[in-house]
Scaffold this motif. Sequence first.
Motif, PDB file in Angstrom:
ATOM      1  N   ALA A  39       0.891  -1.358   0.075  1.00 11.75           N
ATOM      2  CA  ALA A  39       0.074  -0.046   0.004  1.00 11.75           C
ATOM      3  C   ALA A  39       0.808   1.327  -0.149  1.00 11.75           C
ATOM      4  O   ALA A  39       0.245   2.294   0.011  1.00 11.75           O
ATOM      5  CB  ALA A  39      -0.926   0.143   1.190  1.00 11.75           C
ATOM      6  N   GLY A  40       2.178   1.061   0.017  1.00  7.88           N
ATOM      7  CA  GLY A  40       3.106   2.397   0.171  1.00  7.88           C
ATOM      8  C   GLY A  40       3.069   3.015   1.669  1.00  7.88           C
ATOM      9  O   GLY A  40       3.629   4.168   1.679  1.00  7.88           O
ATOM     10  N   ALA A  41       2.561   2.340   2.537  1.00  9.76           N
ATOM     11  CA  ALA A  41       2.444   3.166   4.213  1.00  9.76           C
ATOM     12  C   ALA A  41       3.452   2.552   4.739  1.00  9.76           C
ATOM     13  O   ALA A  41       3.245   2.914   6.004  1.00  9.76           O
ATOM     14  CB  ALA A  41       0.877   2.748   4.251  1.00  9.76           C
ATOM     15  N   ALA A  42       4.194   1.733   4.574  1.00 17.95           N
ATOM     16  CA  ALA A  42       5.151   1.108   5.388  1.00 17.95           C
ATOM     17  C   ALA A  42       6.405   2.011   5.665  1.00 17.95           C
ATOM     18  O   ALA A  42       6.755   2.443   5.051  1.00 17.95           O
ATOM     19  CB  ALA A  42       5.692  -0.190   4.920  1.00 17.95           C
ATOM     20  N   PRO A  43       6.429   2.440   7.118  1.00 20.00           N
ATOM     21  CA  PRO A  43       7.316   3.459   7.247  1.00 20.00           C
ATOM     22  C   PRO A  43       8.821   2.864   7.242  1.00 20.00           C
ATOM     23  O   PRO A  43       9.818   3.771   6.981  1.00 20.00           O
ATOM     24  CB  PRO A  43       7.230   3.902   8.743  1.00 20.00           C
ATOM     25  CG  PRO A  43       6.553   2.554   9.350  1.00 20.00           C
ATOM     26  CD  PRO A  43       5.525   2.068   7.928  1.00 20.00           C
ATOM     27  N   THR A  44       9.114   1.720   7.127  1.00 19.11           N
ATOM     28  CA  THR A  44      10.395   1.293   7.029  1.00 19.11           C
ATOM     29  C   THR A  44      10.777   0.776   5.522  1.00 19.11           C
ATOM     30  O   THR A  44      11.845   0.523   5.432  1.00 19.11           O
ATOM     31  CB  THR A  44      10.692  -0.021   7.961  1.00 19.11           C
ATOM     32  OG1 THR A  44       9.592  -1.211   7.751  1.00 19.11           O
ATOM     33  CG2 THR A  44      10.456   0.389   9.468  1.00 19.11           C
ATOM     34  N   ALA A  45       9.959   0.823   4.718  1.00 17.79           N
ATOM     35  CA  ALA A  45      10.168   0.702   3.464  1.00 17.79           C
ATOM     36  C   ALA A  45      10.834   1.779   2.653  1.00 17.79           C
ATOM     37  O   ALA A  45      10.775   3.110   2.736  1.00 17.79           O
ATOM     38  CB  ALA A  45       8.822   0.584   2.430  1.00 17.79           C
TER      39      ALA A  45
END
Length: 177
Positions: A39-45
């Motif tokens: 979803a593009g919401a991962a803070p560590t991505a």
Amino acid sequence: EETETPAGEPTEVRVPDGGVISIADRFALYRDGLAALEAGAAPTAKEWTEPLVVMLLPYFPQALGMAAARLFGCSALGCLYGGRIANLLVYALLAYFTMKNLRRWRGVFLAVLFLPLSVYLAASLNYDAQLLGLYALAASLLLREDFGKKELRAFLITVVLMNIAKPWINLLWLPGL
């Protein structure tokens, strides 16, 4: 600290803060992380930091060998060996140019290039085989008795190719000039 079932399979892990995480909880965290990443919401991505050429070019000979084996209708094992043979051919070509550059030290280079570990690495899918061949080629260029502009160009191209496979560390070859 892990707790185990009577069969010896881990069921939960105690984390340093005193909490307990079960295997099911770990899988749930993993699935949640994947969903957040998609979803593009991962803070560590984060995006990859290496240029695409660094990640693809060192594996080109192996991929080409696998593709050729696939074109000839080989199985997965045949494709694996196609990649290994292509890697070995690149290593042999680099070894040939290394030997061609040398007048002295041929015996030493021949012994190092054809050590069992070197040949084993050369016949694998690892791109370090290319690096080993490029290292020998760079060293042979530096050991030439007649080092001119042509050899300098070849040496710099070799260093660039080494840096494509393993960036930055191979810049240590430049002080050899």
